[in-house]
Design a protein around this motif. Structure first.
Motif, mmCIF file in Angstrom:
data_model
loop_
_atom_site.group_PDB
_atom_site.id
_atom_site.type_symbol
_atom_site.label_atom_id
_atom_site.label_comp_id
_atom_site.label_asym_id
_atom_site.label_seq_id
_atom_site.Cartn_x
_atom_site.Cartn_y
_atom_site.Cartn_z
ATOM 1 N N PRO A 130 -0.829 -5.249 3.592
ATOM 2 C CA PRO A 130 -1.332 -3.876 3.585
ATOM 3 C C PRO A 130 -0.613 -2.994 2.574
ATOM 4 C CG PRO A 130 0.094 -4.208 5.468
ATOM 5 C CD PRO A 130 -0.013 -5.531 4.762
ATOM 6 N N VAL A 131 -1.321 -1.949 2.214
ATOM 7 C CA VAL A 131 -0.815 -0.963 1.270
ATOM 8 C C VAL A 131 -0.420 0.277 2.069
ATOM 9 C CG1 VAL A 131 -1.489 0.525 -0.657
ATOM 10 C CG2 VAL A 131 -2.225 -1.831 -0.608
ATOM 11 N N LEU A 132 0.620 0.940 1.656
ATOM 12 C CA LEU A 132 1.055 2.163 2.319
ATOM 13 C C LEU A 132 0.436 3.378 1.646
ATOM 14 C CD1 LEU A 132 4.834 1.203 2.541
ATOM 15 C CD2 LEU A 132 3.055 0.802 4.251
ATOM 16 N N TYR A 133 0.389 4.461 2.331
ATOM 17 C CA TYR A 133 -0.092 5.751 1.833
ATOM 18 C C TYR A 133 -1.599 5.776 1.628
ATOM 19 C CZ TYR A 133 4.918 5.796 1.076
ATOM 20 O OH TYR A 133 6.261 5.659 1.239
ATOM 21 N N LYS A 134 -2.078 6.271 0.500
ATOM 22 C CA LYS A 134 -3.500 6.576 0.336
ATOM 23 C C LYS A 134 -4.356 5.436 -0.191
ATOM 24 C CE LYS A 134 -2.571 8.740 -4.136
ATOM 25 N NZ LYS A 134 -2.658 9.965 -4.898
ATOM 26 N N TYR A 135 -3.768 4.293 -0.517
ATOM 27 C CA TYR A 135 -4.534 3.166 -1.047
ATOM 28 C C TYR A 135 -4.816 2.142 0.048
ATOM 29 C CZ TYR A 135 -3.079 5.386 -5.348
ATOM 30 O OH TYR A 135 -2.875 6.308 -6.343
ATOM 31 N N CYS A 136 -5.618 1.136 -0.248
ATOM 32 C CA CYS A 136 -5.993 0.162 0.776
ATOM 33 C C CYS A 136 -5.487 -1.235 0.450
ATOM 34 C CB CYS A 136 -7.497 0.159 0.976
ATOM 35 S SG CYS A 136 -8.088 1.703 1.717
ATOM 36 N N SER A 137 -6.092 -1.914 -0.500
ATOM 37 C CA SER A 137 -5.661 -3.276 -0.825
ATOM 38 C C SER A 137 -5.214 -3.414 -2.269
ATOM 39 C CB SER A 137 -6.792 -4.266 -0.549
ATOM 40 O OG SER A 137 -7.907 -3.963 -1.357
ATOM 41 N N CYS A 138 -5.303 -2.360 -3.028
ATOM 42 C CA CYS A 138 -4.899 -2.365 -4.432
ATOM 43 C C CYS A 138 -4.176 -1.046 -4.728
ATOM 44 C CB CYS A 138 -6.113 -2.445 -5.357
ATOM 45 S SG CYS A 138 -7.246 -3.806 -5.048
ATOM 46 N N VAL A 139 -3.192 -1.117 -5.586
ATOM 47 C CA VAL A 139 -2.532 0.108 -6.045
ATOM 48 C C VAL A 139 -2.599 0.132 -7.576
ATOM 49 C CG1 VAL A 139 -0.979 0.345 -4.083
ATOM 50 C CG2 VAL A 139 -0.224 -0.946 -6.049
ATOM 51 N N PRO A 140 -2.678 1.298 -8.161
ATOM 52 C CA PRO A 140 -2.710 1.374 -9.624
ATOM 53 C C PRO A 140 -1.427 0.775 -10.215
ATOM 54 C CG PRO A 140 -3.283 3.482 -8.651
ATOM 55 C CD PRO A 140 -2.786 2.615 -7.545
ATOM 56 N N ARG A 141 -1.568 -0.025 -11.249
ATOM 57 C CA ARG A 141 -0.394 -0.650 -11.884
ATOM 58 C C ARG A 141 0.597 0.393 -12.405
ATOM 59 N NH1 ARG A 141 -0.084 -6.137 -12.583
ATOM 60 N NH2 ARG A 141 -2.016 -7.250 -12.176
ATOM 61 N N ARG A 142 0.142 1.593 -12.686
ATOM 62 C CA ARG A 142 1.060 2.639 -13.145
ATOM 63 C C ARG A 142 2.095 2.975 -12.081
ATOM 64 N NH1 ARG A 142 -0.762 7.031 -10.525
ATOM 65 N NH2 ARG A 142 -2.985 7.177 -10.132
ATOM 66 N N LEU A 143 1.825 2.592 -10.817
ATOM 67 C CA LEU A 143 2.774 2.836 -9.733
ATOM 68 C C LEU A 143 3.750 1.675 -9.531
ATOM 69 C CD1 LEU A 143 0.417 4.486 -7.082
ATOM 70 C CD2 LEU A 143 1.901 5.595 -8.761
ATOM 71 N N CYS A 144 3.551 0.587 -10.278
ATOM 72 C CA CYS A 144 4.465 -0.549 -10.180
ATOM 73 C C CYS A 144 5.837 -0.154 -10.730
ATOM 74 C CB CYS A 144 3.923 -1.747 -10.958
ATOM 75 S SG CYS A 144 2.463 -2.491 -10.213
ATOM 76 N N ARG A 145 6.862 -0.589 -10.044
ATOM 77 C CA ARG A 145 8.252 -0.367 -10.464
ATOM 78 C C ARG A 145 8.568 1.115 -10.695
ATOM 79 N NH1 ARG A 145 10.424 -5.587 -11.795
ATOM 80 N NH2 ARG A 145 8.749 -7.084 -11.904
ATOM 81 N N ASP A 146 7.967 1.970 -9.838
ATOM 82 C CA ASP A 146 8.238 3.405 -9.966
ATOM 83 C C ASP A 146 9.284 3.887 -8.958
ATOM 84 O OD1 ASP A 146 6.789 3.309 -7.587
ATOM 85 O OD2 ASP A 146 5.400 4.914 -8.138
ATOM 86 N N GLY A 147 9.877 2.936 -8.222
ATOM 87 C CA GLY A 147 10.910 3.293 -7.252
ATOM 88 C C GLY A 147 10.360 3.728 -5.902
ATOM 89 N N VAL A 148 9.038 3.671 -5.732
ATOM 90 C CA VAL A 148 8.405 4.050 -4.466
ATOM 91 C C VAL A 148 7.657 2.838 -3.920
ATOM 92 C CG1 VAL A 148 6.716 5.565 -3.354
ATOM 93 C CG2 VAL A 148 8.134 6.437 -5.222
ATOM 94 N N GLN A 149 7.892 2.491 -2.669
ATOM 95 C CA GLN A 149 7.211 1.359 -2.045
ATOM 96 C C GLN A 149 5.767 1.734 -1.727
ATOM 97 O OE1 GLN A 149 8.570 0.427 1.891
ATOM 98 N NE2 GLN A 149 7.500 -1.539 1.957
ATOM 99 N N HIS A 150 4.816 1.019 -2.345
ATOM 100 C CA HIS A 150 3.397 1.213 -2.060
ATOM 101 C C HIS A 150 2.823 0.031 -1.301
ATOM 102 C CE1 HIS A 150 3.087 4.861 -4.454
ATOM 103 N NE2 HIS A 150 3.838 4.256 -5.352
ATOM 104 N N CYS A 151 3.419 -1.156 -1.442
ATOM 105 C CA CYS A 151 2.984 -2.352 -0.737
ATOM 106 C C CYS A 151 4.001 -2.642 0.364
ATOM 107 C CB CYS A 151 2.925 -3.555 -1.670
ATOM 108 S SG CYS A 151 1.765 -3.358 -3.041
ATOM 109 N N LEU A 152 3.517 -3.014 1.528
ATOM 110 C CA LEU A 152 4.428 -3.309 2.630
ATOM 111 C C LEU A 152 5.438 -4.385 2.242
ATOM 112 C CD1 LEU A 152 5.002 -2.526 5.580
ATOM 113 C CD2 LEU A 152 3.554 -4.429 6.260
ATOM 114 N N SER A 153 4.996 -5.321 1.390
ATOM 115 C CA SER A 153 5.861 -6.425 0.961
ATOM 116 C C SER A 153 6.816 -6.052 -0.177
ATOM 117 C CB SER A 153 4.985 -7.587 0.480
ATOM 118 O OG SER A 153 4.271 -7.184 -0.685
ATOM 119 N N TRP A 154 6.758 -4.853 -0.679
ATOM 120 C CA TRP A 154 7.534 -4.383 -1.831
ATOM 121 C C TRP A 154 7.135 -5.092 -3.132
ATOM 122 C CZ3 TRP A 154 10.966 -0.341 -2.100
ATOM 123 C CH2 TRP A 154 11.396 0.201 -0.899
ATOM 124 N N SER A 155 6.036 -5.835 -3.142
ATOM 125 C CA SER A 155 5.655 -6.574 -4.347
ATOM 126 C C SER A 155 5.353 -5.646 -5.516
ATOM 127 C CB SER A 155 4.450 -7.476 -4.065
ATOM 128 O OG SER A 155 3.319 -6.716 -3.730
#
Length: 160
Positions: A130-155
């Motif tokens: 699962p994804v945290l916050y306002k997304y569902c199963s995908c997060v924008p790549r611009r949010l990757c490695r931004d220091g904020v956890q968006h995926c429950l797995s921290w991937s």
């Protein structure tokens, strides 16, 4: 006989104009930007994205995207192609909000599952569930490695 046909055609036109005969419903479905569902204006050129219909801003030259018969009893007054029913039947979103990456329904039914029938994440998105916050199963790549956890797995922070 040509005169009789002309008189008959004129009478039918007058009956339609006076509302005595039903008019053929106008198909207003169109594809707006990014192939999103839209509403076709009377000019037959302007295609208003579904989410801009009944938003109290006239996008069509004659204002037909804000008329009372279309916007008077939302969502019942809208054509079916303009709405998406969420997993919880009490909620709905505009059809162009389905598969846009955002959790508009609140339960991700507009982004995941058989009702939404969304394609897999596009190349500029990272897939995790699962994804945290306002997304569902995908997060924008611009949010990757931004220091904020968006995926429950921290991937999104360690693999993406």
């Amino acid at each position: 006989s040509a005169a009789a046909l002309l008189i008959l055609a004129a009478a039918a036109g007058l009956a339609v104009a006076l509302g005595l005969l039903p008019r053929v419903p106008v198909n207003r479905f169109c594809a707006a930007s990014n192939n999103r569902t839209g509403f076709l204006c009377d000019d037959r050129v302007t295609c208003v994205p579904a989410s801009q219909v009944c938003d109290r801003v006239s996008n069509c030259r004659n204002g037909e995207d804000e008329q009372e018969k279309l916007c008077g009893d939302l969502p019942r007054s809208l054509p079916g192609y303009l709405i998406f029913r969420c997993g919880n039947p009490a909620y709905w979103v505009y059809a162009d909000q389905r598969c846009d990456g955002m959790n508009d329904c609140g339960d991700c039914s507009d982004e995941m599952g058989s009702l939404a029938a969304c394609p897999p994440c596009e190349s500029d998105w990272w897939s995790c569930s699962p994804v945290l916050y306002k997304y569902c199963s995908c997060v924008p790549r611009r949010l990757c490695r931004d220091g904020v956890q968006h995926c429950l797995s921290w991937s999104d922070e360690y693999i993406c």
